[in-house]
Design a protein around this motif. Structure first.
Motif: not given
Length: 710
Positions: A305-316, A336-351
């Motif tokens: 029910k839980t996963d973690f994401n990391i993204t990164g981009r570079y451009f010149t 430069y771009t960097i980001g992260g997200a934590l996704n989790s679900s429980f019951g009727k909720h997805s956070i």
């Protein structure tokens, strides 16, 4: 003797178990066209990285498969849908598939319009979709070309601040560009974004939502939201490379690698684009350039029910001066771009909790000082968000969130004679609910509250309705939007090489808009048609005007005008003819008026359209596609009001030539077990249209080769 018999029996049993485990089985069958019930040649049947192909009679034989659970997929380089089947393989088995042709990907899941996953045919927010397969068949070599091929009314106007893109009368400031749902920082004074930072080969799909979407996305989402969704790995191991060449020594070079394991997904790509540029007599100019870019996506599943994401981009992006230029420096941009997200679900909720940081640098390269870099400015955009998707029932879904955005701009000269930093912050709370009143009738209502550190409070409500009956779908909506002035519009203060002065206006008001839309869509078999009309009223519209000075530099200034009105309609048609030809066309009419002058907004194109015919067939049981497509535009309208030194208003009206740009693209994939080699050929601008305001060097030929391993 008894012990010997026991050992012998166990040995035989072990041998039989081992033999059963290693036993290789075969699945065979036929793939049919669901509509005509005729067999289809050239369809791939895959299991993981392995596969086979149907023969002229549509028959396939998949050998050496292990016992146990197995999933087969169909894949056809055409307008057909994909299919899959799960089997518990115990013996040689016969399986038949029936797949059907589709003119629109109505079963595709989209997310941009509601921030929740919905099938395209079931979303109450009218959404246009461009899929990776369509990009490939069109031979598109850039994200901008892809948008031009699929969105009528796009106008690209080069100026000193970069390539300013307009869609249906509104420039880049009013178009919100997202990558995987996250904002990109604007790079130029006009809100411009260099779309070359997104490798077109890395695009899974593009979702376009017309009209006001401030209830979900805040400032800038006045005219449209364009969400570029990038690829993720789909195989245990995959890799690829792509090379194209065209006139003016223009190259694209790309490689990618990915893996999808039980808990970990990883995808990385690197690309390089370069060109010697061109200077067409009585035509367009483009500087010599060299781009490098990279992309990384990681996803780790902590549990079911839980996963973690990391993204990164570079451009010149580096542009060079023409030969014999007297300039001693040239431009270099880094992103430069960097980001992260934590996704989790429980019951009727997805956070979902996420943070994304986008940073842009603008440098001058000092050619007389060993190409030393000198920073001119940098801009950054940080977005932090907490999102909750609450599925209250099968008929009611609520998405709510908190969001904080921080924008920062530093410049040595643009904001005045001394180095200076300006900051804008906004705090947001929003909610949107989707309620199914009864089968076929959905209501979407949303509200966003924004507190801006300069413009205080803003409310953005929105309401959309959808009604489906048999082959018909009707959608209607009304929504408010706002756009806070950019840092540059507020605080610009610089002399442009002694030619003119550009001055911001710290007293600018935030723009507000009301957007109304109504659409009807009809789908039956291979035919799809839709018509949509819109009315967009923007109050306190910000415009730039020119002031002629007698004894000083002429000035460009910003001001709020009374309002601007944009109204028009779009027509879209698609049809599959004779099971091999897919025909698509759309037309857009846009009337974009500055109500303070009665003039058209600058660079507006009233009439525009796109059309394409794609032939999907097979050669030696192997599929190919041949596409002829065109973009058709009426004249660009350049209408403006200037104030001379005596305070008198001067009206000027000018326009470009109307034009149509046509291209022919051929694509032929060849699959050999785990390997796919794809040849692409393209003739762009077939009729060699040239004009100074149109950024195109005329007729060009492209050849490309793509390799994929899965």
């Amino acid at each position: 003797m008894q012990k010997l018999m026991i050992i012998l029996t166990l040995t035989i049993l072990s041998f039989n178990v081992l033999k059963a485990q290693n036993e290789k089985l075969t699945i065979s069958g036929t793939v049919y066209n669901e509509i005509t019930n005729k067999p289809l040649a050239g369809v791939y049947i895959t299991n993981g990285s392995r596969g086979c192909q149907t023969d002229r009679k549509g028959v396939f034989v998949f050998k050496n498969l292990p016992k146990g659970k197995i999933t087969l997929y169909t894949m056809y380089y055409s307008t057909f849908s994909s299919d899959s089947i799960e089997l518990n393989l115990e013996k040689d088995t016969v399986v038949n598939f029936k797949i059907k042709e589709i003119s629109q990907r109505l079963d595709e899941v989209v997310i941009t319009g509601t921030r929740t996953k919905k099938r395209l045919s079931e979303t109450p927010i009218l959404t246009n979709l461009v899929h990776a397969n369509e990009i490939k068949k069109a031979g598109s070599v850039s994200t901008l070309e892809t948008l031009q091929d699929n969105i009528p009314g796009i106008v690209v106007s080069p100026n000193a601040m970069g390539n300013n893109m307009r869609i249906k009368g509104l420039n880049s400031r009013y178009i919100l560009f997202l990558v995987d749902g996250e904002r990109m920082v604007s790079e130029g004074a006009g809100g411009n974004i260099n779309l070359n930072q997104i490798d077109v080969d890395n695009i899974k799909k593009i979702e376009i939502v017309d009209g006001a979407s401030s209830a979900l996305y805040g400032s800038n989402a006045v005219g449209a939201v364009i969400n570029i969704i990038t690829k993720e790995p789909v195989h245990k191991f995959q890799a690829g490379a792509h090379l194209t060449f065209q006139k003016y020594n223009t190259w694209t070079r790309k490689i990618n690698v990915g893996t999808k394991l039980n808990k970990l997904q990883a995808y990385a790509s690197v690309f390089n684009n370069s060109s010697d540029g061109y200077d067409i007599k009585d035509g367009a100019y483009a500087a010599k350039y060299n781009n490098w870019g990279s992309n990384l996506k990681l996803k780790y599943k902590l549990n079911k029910k839980t996963d973690f994401n990391i993204t990164g981009r570079y451009f010149t992006h580096e542009t060079f001066n023409p030969e014999n230029s007297i300039d001693v420096m040239h431009s270099l941009n880094e992103k430069y771009t960097i980001g992260g997200a934590l996704n989790s679900s429980f019951g009727k909720h997805s956070i979902k909790a996420s943070v994304n940081y986008d940073l842009f640098y603008d440098f001058s390269v000092l050619e007389m000082k060993n190409d030393e870099k000198e920073e001119k400015s940098h801009a950054s955009y940080t977005s932090t968000r907490l999102l909750d998707n609450y599925k209250i029932s099968d008929d009611f879904e609520l998405v709510s969130g908190l969001e904080y955005n921080h924008e920062e701009y530093f410049s040595k000269k643009i904001l005045g004679s001394k180095p200076k930093t300006e900051i804008l912050d906004d705090y947001n709370i929003f909610t949107q609910g989707t309620y199914k009143v009864f089968k076929g009738f959905d209501i979407v209502g949303g509200l966003r509250y924004t507190y801006n550190n300069k413009y205080k409070s803003a409310f953005s409500p929105k309401l959309s309705l959808m009604y489906k009956i048999k082959e018909w779908t009707f959608r209607g909506g009304v929504g408010s939007a706002f756009r806070a002035p950019s840092i540059k519009e507020l605080f610009y203060n610089f002399s442009h090489n002694g030619a003119f002065q550009v001055l911001g206006n710290a007293d600018l008001k935030a723009e507000k808009g009301m957007y109304y839309s109504l659409s009807s869509e009809f789908t039956k078999g291979p035919f799809n048609a839709s018509i949509s009309a819109y009315y967009n009223k923007i109050s306190d519209k910000i415009t730039q005007y020119y002031v002629v000075k007698k004894n000083a530099l002429d000035e460009y200034r910003y001001k709020n005008v009374s309002s601007a009105t944009l109204k028009g309609f779009n027509i879209n048609l698609s049809y599959i003819l004779l099971h091999q030809f897919i025909i698509k066309g759309n037309y857009s009419y846009c009337d974009a008026i500055d109500n303070s002058t009665g003039l058209q907004l600058s660079s507006n194109v009233k009439h525009s359209g796109t059309i394409s015919t794609t032939w999907n067939s097979t050669i030696a049981n192997s599929p190919f596609s041949l596409q002829m497509s065109g973009r058709i535009h009426s004249a660009k309208l350049y209408q403006s009001s200037e104030i001379d030194s005596s305070g008198k208003e001067i009206i000027t009206k000018d326009e470009s030539k109307p034009y149509s740009i046509w291209k022919l693209a051929f694509s032929k994939p060849i699959r050999i077990q785990k390997h796919t080699i794809e040849l692409s050929l393209k003739c762009d601008n077939i009729f060699n249209f040239k004009e100074e305001s149109f950024v195109n060097p005329g007729r060009q030929f492209l050849v490309g080769i793509r390799y994929n391993f899965k």
